[in-house]
Each structure stands twice: as C-alpha cells, then as structure tokens.
Design an enzyme around this catalytic site. Structure first.
Site, PDB file in Angstrom:
ATOM      1  N   PRO A 104     -33.822 -47.874  32.685  1.00  0.00           N
ATOM      2  CG  PRO A 104     -34.341 -49.390  34.389  1.00  0.00           C
ATOM      3  CD  PRO A 104     -34.285 -47.919  34.084  1.00  0.00           C
ATOM      4  CB  ALA A 107     -36.393 -52.444  33.479  1.00  0.00           C
ATOM      5  CG  LEU A 109     -38.727 -48.713  35.507  1.00  0.00           C
ATOM      6  CD1 LEU A 109     -37.508 -48.078  36.192  1.00  0.00           C
ATOM      7  CD2 LEU A 109     -39.866 -48.862  36.524  1.00  0.00           C
ATOM      8  N   GLY A 110     -41.200 -47.944  31.324  1.00  0.00           N
ATOM      9  CA  GLY A 110     -41.703 -47.095  30.230  1.00  0.00           C
ATOM     10  C   GLY A 110     -40.615 -46.462  29.375  1.00  0.00           C
ATOM     11  CB  SER A 111     -37.120 -47.458  28.744  1.00  0.00           C
ATOM     12  OG  SER A 111     -36.452 -47.648  27.567  1.00  0.00           O
ATOM     13  CB  ALA A 114     -39.603 -42.221  28.528  1.00  0.00           C
ATOM     14  CG  ASP A 155     -46.110 -48.262  29.464  1.00  0.00           C
ATOM     15  OD1 ASP A 155     -46.968 -48.565  30.297  1.00  0.00           O
ATOM     16  OD2 ASP A 155     -45.071 -48.926  29.285  1.00  0.00           O
TER      17      ASP A 155
HETATM   18  C1  MEV Z   1     -46.707 -52.438  30.281  1.00  0.00           C
HETATM   19  O1  MEV Z   1     -46.145 -51.343  31.002  1.00  0.00           O
HETATM   20  C2  MEV Z   1     -48.104 -52.714  30.757  1.00  0.00           C
HETATM   21  C3  MEV Z   1     -48.812 -53.889  30.088  1.00  0.00           C
HETATM   22  O2  MEV Z   1     -50.115 -53.943  30.666  1.00  0.00           O
HETATM   23  C4  MEV Z   1     -48.919 -53.714  28.588  1.00  0.00           C
HETATM   24  C5  MEV Z   1     -49.855 -52.590  28.194  1.00  0.00           C
HETATM   25  O3  MEV Z   1     -50.742 -52.229  28.947  1.00  0.00           O
HETATM   26  O4  MEV Z   1     -49.701 -52.088  27.067  1.00  0.00           O
HETATM   27  C6  MEV Z   1     -48.121 -55.213  30.367  1.00  0.00           C
END
Ligand code: MEV
Length: 320
Positions: A104, A107, A109-111, A114, A155
């Site tokens: 998604p 959301a 989950l690293g879309s 990825a 991410d």
């Molecule tokens: C995002 O998945 C995680 C955050 O800490 C941003 C980042 O670390 O780049 C909110």
C-alpha cells in the site's frame, strides 16, 4: 550495439520498523525487518534496440506514458534517471517498463523505496550490470530525498539488503540474526500518512521544544538498543513490551492517530505481545507481535476494531 535481453525483472520487498522510527532521523538507532510476502516488481520488456522510446506502465497508479514525458522529479522517472546515473547508462532502453507493487502507498511499509529498487534492479538486469545492495540503497535514498525531504535512509537500506538490521544514520547497517521466527500481524488503518509531512511536523515540534524532543528521541533510541538482544534471542514478550513503550513515545511526538491507538489496544487485548504504529505514522499501518497460534485471533480483533486490512506475516529465523 549489444542486443538487449527481451525481458528483465527486478523486485524488492517492503519493510516494517520494529522500533525507532522518527528518532532515527535524529541519529538514534532503529530496528527494521523486510517483509517477505509483500514485494514491488519491475519488468522491462525490451524492444531490442535503443531507438524505441521507453513506455512506463504502472497500473496501480493509473500511469501509462512515455518516459520522456514524465517530469524529472516524478518518482518513477527519478528512479530511472538515478539508476542510469549510477550505472553510467546514457540512454534508457526502448520498450516497456511495467511496475507493480503489492505494497500500500503512504502506509509505512516502504513502498517508494521498494519500487525504486525494483526499477533499479530491472534496469541493471537489462544492461547485464551488477547492482550491489549498497548502490541500490543509495539510488533509493537519493529518490527518497527528493520526495520525503530529509530522511534517515533506513527504508532503502533494509529493503536493498533484504535482511533484519539495526540502523544508525550515516553508518553501515548492522545485520541482526533472529534465532526464532517472528510472527507479525500488520494492519492498515486505511488512512494514508505522508512521510514528508510527518517528518516535517516532528522537525517543527523539535525546533520549538528541542530539549523535550531530544530526550524523547534518546528514549526511543534506548528502546531500539534494548530490542536487539530479545529479537535475536526470540524473547518476544520482552520485545513486545519495548514495542508498546515505543508506541507511547510515538504518541507523545504526535504521529499516532485515534484509529492507530485503537488498533494497538485491540491487538494487545486479543493477546499480542506488543503493538505499535510502524513507519512515519499519521495514518498508515500498525504492527502487532504475536504468537503463531494467536495470530488469527489478533487479526480478527484488528479487523473488528476498524482496520481496512490485516495480514499475518512471518520473518524467518536466520543464522550468521
Ligand atoms: C519512515 O519509514 C521512517 C521515518 O523515520 C523516516 C526516516 O527514517 O527516513 C519516519
């Protein structure tokens, strides 16, 4: 001219942050794991020569257009351009680049990372070039920087290495080897949360109250530091308690929502070891750490509490 292969593919998993989001932007450690069952994939069906234009087809975002019509800062164009720069490719291949993602969007989950890494890998395969994980992570970090403003790089790193990591900004990731498998239920609150906006909002709060926020970030960092040993040793009760404490601190920095809080409470009520929002928050997903046998009960409770979807996922144990 070397003939291009007909079909080249690349894929990359999603990720969840177990402990430490937001504080990781300020130099604290955080722990993230890849999602083995949710991937982005990119496939290049090559026209066989460079004279054809490259068509970008991403049905998930209703995009079907020629690469050269995309603005340079469009996330998919930026992924292609950044990869071409890294691989020293002067011209995009002719043909079609099809992008599909089971993750998604917005959301947690690293879309975005990825999708970028899947595209980078497909392009590298198309040009029969090696793309080491560190280079893939750098490409995704550069694209992320363009769209999310200042980010930590967690991410791209966990996704490119496809391994559980303890991550500190500007350092090499430390790999983690969980001795027993980890069972998670991931629930989507159904509301999107912009990473850029969440990170910017936290930055504003931090600059208004630097002492208070620096001390919260240090507390989050200490939780991430403490979470590594129970994760490796399979002490899930202890890990769950650290996740709960992390969620409370994420509430304190203003990135949770009423629904995310309700979902975490429902998961714990249904027997989860711990639960927290994951990623940037302000919407998006939460995760619950569960016992394998209790996972369906927690999944049911999350759906009853208003989750748009809830899926069970396993992180398999790994050895050094
Ligand atoms: C995002 O998945 C995680 C955050 O800490 C941003 C980042 O670390 O780049 C909110």
């Amino acid at each position: 001219m070397t003939p291009l292969p007909q079909i080249s593919t690349g894929s990359a998993p999603g990720k969840v942050i177990l402990v430490g989001e937001h504080a990781v932007v300020y130099g604290q450690p955080a722990i993230a794991v890849p999602l083995n069952n949710l991937h982005a994939t990119a496939t290049i069906t090559s026209a066989g020569h460079y004279l054809e234009k490259l068509v970008v087809d991403a049905p998930g975002i209703a995009l079907h257009t020629s690469f050269n019509k995309l603005a340079e800062d469009h996330p998919l164009a930026a992924a292609i351009l950044e990869t071409m720069r890294t691989l020293n490719i002067s011209e995009a291949p002719g043909g079609t680049l099809r992008v599909h993602s089971a993750l998604p969007v917005a959301a947690g989950l690293g879309s975005s990372a990825a999708i970028t890494i899947a595209i980078a890998r497909a392009l590298a395969a198309c040009f029969a070039t090696e793309l080491p994980a560190t280079a893939a992570a750098q490409i995704a970090s550069a694209v992320e920087h363009l769209h999310h403003g200042s980010s930590s790089g967690i991410d791209p790193t966990v996704i490119a290495h496809h391994a559980a990591i303890c991550f500190t900004k500007n350092k090499d990731p430390e790999f983690i080897y969980p001795h027993s498998s980890l069972e998670l239920v991931i629930a989507d609150s159904g509301l999107t949360g912009s990473t850029r906006e969440a990170v910017n909002a936290v930055r504003k709060l931090h600059s208004d109250s630097p002492d208070r926020f620096s001390s919260i970030f240090a507390e989050i960092g200490a939780l991430a530091f403490s979470a590594r040993a129970p994760l490796e040793a399979g002490k899930h009760e202890m890990l769950g308690a650290l996740m709960n404490a992390n969620h409370r601190l994420l509430q304190a920095i203003g990135v949770s929502t009423a629904l995310l809080d309700a979902l975490c409470a429902a998961a714990i009520q249904a027997g989860a070891y711990g639960a927290k929002l994951t990623g940037a928050g302000t919407g998006g997903c939460m995760i619950a750490l569960v016992d394998k046998s209790g996972a369906p009960e927690v999944q049911k409770a999350l759906l009853a509490a208003g989750a748009k979807s809830a899926s069970i996922t396993t992180l398999e144990s790994t050895t050094r």
